[in-house]
Design a protein around this motif. Structure first.
Motif, PDB file in Angstrom:
ATOM      1  N   CYS A   1     -17.900   0.137  61.605  1.00  0.00           N
ATOM      2  CA  CYS A   1     -17.107   1.274  61.177  1.00  0.00           C
ATOM      3  C   CYS A   1     -17.847   1.985  60.051  1.00  0.00           C
ATOM      4  N   ALA A   2     -17.550   3.269  59.926  1.00  0.00           N
ATOM      5  CA  ALA A   2     -18.232   4.101  58.946  1.00  0.00           C
ATOM      6  C   ALA A   2     -17.256   5.133  58.405  1.00  0.00           C
ATOM      7  N   ALA A   3     -17.493   5.573  57.180  1.00  0.00           N
ATOM      8  CA  ALA A   3     -16.631   6.542  56.513  1.00  0.00           C
ATOM      9  C   ALA A   3     -17.382   7.834  56.282  1.00  0.00           C
ATOM     10  N   ASP A   4     -16.715   8.933  56.531  1.00  0.00           N
ATOM     11  CA  ASP A   4     -17.293  10.272  56.343  1.00  0.00           C
ATOM     12  C   ASP A   4     -16.303  11.111  55.544  1.00  0.00           C
ATOM     13  N   LEU A   5     -16.727  11.539  54.353  1.00  0.00           N
ATOM     14  CA  LEU A   5     -15.866  12.351  53.501  1.00  0.00           C
ATOM     15  C   LEU A   5     -15.862  13.816  53.930  1.00  0.00           C
ATOM     16  N   GLY A   6     -16.833  14.223  54.737  1.00  0.00           N
ATOM     17  CA  GLY A   6     -17.009  15.642  55.017  1.00  0.00           C
ATOM     18  C   GLY A   6     -16.258  16.199  56.210  1.00  0.00           C
ATOM     19  N   GLN A   7     -15.541  15.329  56.947  1.00  0.00           N
ATOM     20  CA  GLN A   7     -14.819  15.825  58.116  1.00  0.00           C
ATOM     21  C   GLN A   7     -13.594  16.624  57.684  1.00  0.00           C
ATOM     22  N   GLY A   8     -13.220  17.592  58.517  1.00  0.00           N
ATOM     23  CA  GLY A   8     -12.055  18.418  58.221  1.00  0.00           C
ATOM     24  C   GLY A   8     -10.818  17.889  58.908  1.00  0.00           C
ATOM     25  N   VAL A   9      -9.951  18.790  59.319  1.00  0.00           N
ATOM     26  CA  VAL A   9      -8.685  18.380  59.936  1.00  0.00           C
ATOM     27  C   VAL A   9      -8.848  18.045  61.402  1.00  0.00           C
ATOM     28  N   VAL A  10     -10.000  18.379  61.976  1.00  0.00           N
ATOM     29  CA  VAL A  10     -10.313  18.030  63.353  1.00  0.00           C
ATOM     30  C   VAL A  10     -11.665  17.318  63.363  1.00  0.00           C
ATOM     31  N   VAL A  11     -11.732  16.174  64.043  1.00  0.00           N
ATOM     32  CA  VAL A  11     -12.992  15.439  64.088  1.00  0.00           C
ATOM     33  C   VAL A  11     -14.041  16.276  64.818  1.00  0.00           C
ATOM     34  N   ASP A  12     -15.192  16.441  64.193  1.00  0.00           N
ATOM     35  CA  ASP A  12     -16.330  17.101  64.823  1.00  0.00           C
ATOM     36  C   ASP A  12     -17.481  16.107  64.841  1.00  0.00           C
TER      37      ASP A  12
ATOM     38  N   ASP B   1     -21.015   8.221  55.049  1.00  0.00           N
ATOM     39  CA  ASP B   1     -21.256   7.944  53.633  1.00  0.00           C
ATOM     40  C   ASP B   1     -21.314   6.449  53.362  1.00  0.00           C
ATOM     41  N   TYR B   2     -20.563   5.685  54.148  1.00  0.00           N
ATOM     42  CA  TYR B   2     -20.530   4.232  53.994  1.00  0.00           C
ATOM     43  C   TYR B   2     -20.463   3.573  55.358  1.00  0.00           C
TER      44      TYR B   2
ATOM     45  N   VAL C   1     -16.555   3.193  48.556  1.00  0.00           N
ATOM     46  CA  VAL C   1     -15.704   2.579  49.581  1.00  0.00           C
ATOM     47  C   VAL C   1     -16.483   1.436  50.220  1.00  0.00           C
ATOM     48  N   ARG C   2     -15.892   0.272  50.271  1.00  0.00           N
ATOM     49  CA  ARG C   2     -16.498  -0.869  50.949  1.00  0.00           C
ATOM     50  C   ARG C   2     -15.720  -1.123  52.224  1.00  0.00           C
ATOM     51  N   LEU C   3     -16.430  -1.261  53.334  1.00  0.00           N
ATOM     52  CA  LEU C   3     -15.816  -1.429  54.647  1.00  0.00           C
ATOM     53  C   LEU C   3     -16.148  -2.803  55.217  1.00  0.00           C
ATOM     54  N   VAL C   4     -15.152  -3.478  55.751  1.00  0.00           N
ATOM     55  CA  VAL C   4     -15.353  -4.801  56.348  1.00  0.00           C
ATOM     56  C   VAL C   4     -14.679  -4.835  57.717  1.00  0.00           C
ATOM     57  N   GLU C   5     -15.481  -5.040  58.762  1.00  0.00           N
ATOM     58  CA  GLU C   5     -14.952  -5.128  60.119  1.00  0.00           C
ATOM     59  C   GLU C   5     -14.555  -6.565  60.451  1.00  0.00           C
ATOM     60  N   SER C   6     -13.577  -6.689  61.336  1.00  0.00           N
ATOM     61  CA  SER C   6     -13.169  -7.997  61.848  1.00  0.00           C
ATOM     62  C   SER C   6     -12.537  -7.814  63.218  1.00  0.00           C
ATOM     63  N   GLY C   7     -12.339  -8.924  63.907  1.00  0.00           N
ATOM     64  CA  GLY C   7     -11.642  -8.884  65.189  1.00  0.00           C
ATOM     65  C   GLY C   7     -12.534  -8.999  66.402  1.00  0.00           C
ATOM     66  N   GLY C   8     -13.838  -9.026  66.193  1.00  0.00           N
ATOM     67  CA  GLY C   8     -14.737  -9.171  67.332  1.00  0.00           C
ATOM     68  C   GLY C   8     -14.651 -10.571  67.916  1.00  0.00           C
ATOM     69  N   GLY C   9     -15.304 -10.741  69.061  1.00  0.00           N
ATOM     70  CA  GLY C   9     -15.300 -12.049  69.703  1.00  0.00           C
ATOM     71  C   GLY C   9     -15.762 -11.962  71.133  1.00  0.00           C
ATOM     72  N   LEU C  10     -15.529 -13.052  71.848  1.00  0.00           N
ATOM     73  CA  LEU C  10     -15.902 -13.145  73.263  1.00  0.00           C
ATOM     74  C   LEU C  10     -14.656 -12.973  74.119  1.00  0.00           C
TER      75      LEU C  10
END
Length: 126
Positions: free
Chosen positions: A96-107, A114-115, A2-11
């Motif tokens: 931003c970051a990706a986690d494959l190991g989370q379940g149905v509730v964020v812990d 992972d990325y 998975v490749r992640l690209v953030e945008s929308g930042g600014g002043l």
């Protein structure tokens, strides 16, 4: 992969708003929980918000609760972070970051990225 690209930042001025986007490539994007982190100069990276793979559960740090909203559109492979009532202390590079190991509730205590994306700068002026 998975490749992640953030945008929308600014002043933005204090009290203003911004919407960050985290666009992902890869067919398995919808399997991952996505989190937003931020790092200010000289400080550790902080966990800001997260959302499960299906959007059914979210997490917010106390410092942003009530001001930030995380959402996702799996059809567009994108996660959003809508930030209202911004404060100078929100100034940081947001990742931003990706986690494959989370379940149905964020812990957040079990988060393991992972990325990562490359980050987008958010600057809030007083």
């Amino acid at each position: 992969q998975v490749r992640l690209v953030e945008s929308g930042g600014g002043l933005v001025q204090a009290g203003g708003s911004l919407r960050l986007s985290c666009a992902a490539s890869g067919r398995t994007f919808s399997n991952y929980a996505i989190g937003w982190f931020r790092q200010a100069p000289g400080k550790e990276r902080d966990f800001v918000a997260a959302i499960t793979w299906n959007g059914g559960s979210t997490y917010y740090a106390d410092s942003v609760k009530g001001r930030f909203t995380i959402s996702r559109d799996n059809g567009k492979n994108t996660v959003y972070l809508l930030m209202y009532s911004l404060k100078p202390e929100d100034t940081a590079v947001y990742y931003c970051a990706a986690d494959l190991g989370q379940g149905v509730v964020v812990d957040p205590t079990l988060w393991s990225s992972d990325y990562w994306g490359q980050g987008t700068q958010v600057t809030v002026s007083s």
